[in-house]
Design an enzyme around this catalytic site. Structure first.
Site, PDB file in Angstrom:
ATOM      1  CE  LYS A   1     107.251 -58.351  -3.059  1.00  0.00           C
ATOM      2  NZ  LYS A   1     106.793 -57.634  -3.387  1.00  0.00           N
TER       3      LYS A   1
ATOM      4  CE  LYS B   1     106.432 -54.245 -11.815  1.00  0.00           C
ATOM      5  NZ  LYS B   1     106.245 -54.083 -10.468  1.00  0.00           N
TER       6      LYS B   1
ATOM      7  CE  LYS C   1     106.199 -62.631 -13.250  1.00  0.00           C
ATOM      8  NZ  LYS C   1     105.249 -62.409 -12.398  1.00  0.00           N
TER       9      LYS C   1
END
Ligand code: TRP
Length: 338
Positions: free
Chosen positions: A115, A201, A198
């Protein structure tokens, strides 16, 4: 009555749009767990703000995730559904655990590294680094035995265990050491546009994920575009080149509960177009009633807020008790009479 059932805690961030990966890999399992465990499911808004959030969208997403928990079949009579920021003990124990967290452990977290790499270095917030300590607080406050999470959270769970063990060793037994409850490989849904990563969202690409709130024609559009391969063979496989078809089969299987052999037989002699159509149909069959329920909850904000208020009240009782114990062990002077 106390601790007669084992406790489970998990949470989802109210950021981005929940995907069928969240549904098949998490929510659907939680619904099963609510029968055999004492469950706490939170909407982790304080984790969401570790990256910049638009206030209006954070507010809307928090309610949206709560309504999706309910629409997926979580029963607020049996499980405790609450918003993390409604229970201040999370922030308090979070701080205490930040103070117990070696920087080396925090810098080692792959989610932090990923991140942080996506942002300008000077705009990476300290919250992103301390995120795992807050997550540890979420779990340890409820003395959870088991934490259902995706494989990507395994490292955060290890961190939680290490931190709890360290705290217990320094100050005396305070926290239950939780176990990760990671669904078997089949429940891991990958990105439609990139089936080796993966399904997420918070991915910007339009064809990456099917959202739980996608309309049927949108589901169709996305699935029909899903990446496959040129082998022309419909079978389960762990080969990276066949990951796209394997992912479609995994989704189909998660929705139909059929065995690998039955599914492969069903699609024998058929093409990828047929497979995709079947997947679209299964997804829409599942999502349609769920979305109807969702609409009822979201259109009745008073009811939803009442459920969240009740949840926070129940959660607070458990969380406060653990917090008090942790503070006492560390040498905090507790306010008179508490
Ligand atoms: N870090 C988790 C995720 O991104 C969300 C989370 C926050 C969580 N607190 C938690 C999950 C506690 C399980 C338990 O998926």
């Amino acid at each position: 009555m106390e601790q007669s059932k084992k406790r489970v805690l998990s949470g989802i961030q109210p950021s981005g749009n929940l995907t069928i990966g969240n549904y098949l890999g998490a929510l659907r399992q939680w619904v099963v767990e609510q029968d055999s465990y004492e469950c706490y499911f939170c909407i982790v808004d304080m984790h969401a703000i570790t990256v910049q959030q638009d206030p209006g969208s954070l507010r809307a997403k928090t309610r949206e995730v709560a309504a999706l928990y309910l629409a997926s079949g979580l029963d607020p009579e049996r499980v405790t559904i609450f918003v993390q920021s409604h229970v201040p003990a999370h922030a308090e124990l979070g701080w205490i655990l930040i103070c117990q967290s070696p920087l080396g452990w925090l810098y080692r977290m792959t989610q932090f590294k990923d991140k942080a790499a996506k942002q300008q270095q000077d705009s990476v917030g300290a919250g992103l680094l301390n995120y795992p300590a807050l997550m540890a607080a979420d779990i340890l406050l409820y003395q959870a035995h088991a934490v259902p999470v995706g494989d990507d959270q395994r490292q955060h769970l290890e961190f939680t265990r290490d931190l709890a063990q360290r705290f217990n060793a320094l100050y005396g037994d305070t926290f239950i050491i939780p176990e990760a409850m990671i669904p078997k490989a089949g429940a891991r849904i990958m990105g439609l546009d990139n089936p080796t990563a993966k399904m997420s969202k918070s991915e910007a690409s339009e064809y990456h994920a099917v959202y739980m709130l996608d309309a049927p024609n949108m589901v169709k559009k996305k699935v029909m575009r899903a990446v496959t391969d040129s082998f022309g063979e419909i079978r389960f496989s762990s080969e990276p080149e066949r990951a796209g078809v394997n992912n479609l089969l995994t989704i189909y299987q998660a929705l139909t509960n059929q065995s690998n052999a039955d599914i492969e037989e069903h699609f024998a002699g058929k093409g990828y177009g047929d497979l995709k159509k079947a997947v679209v149909e299964q997804i829409n069959n599942r999502l349609q009633p769920l979305q109807e329920k969702y609409n009822r909850y979201i259109n009745e904000p008073g009811y939803l807020d009442q459920i969240l208020a009740n949840g926070a009240e129940r959660a607070s009782v458990v969380a406060e008790k653990t917090l008090r114990l942790a503070k006492e062990r560390m040498g905090f002077v507790l306010p008179n009479g508490k």
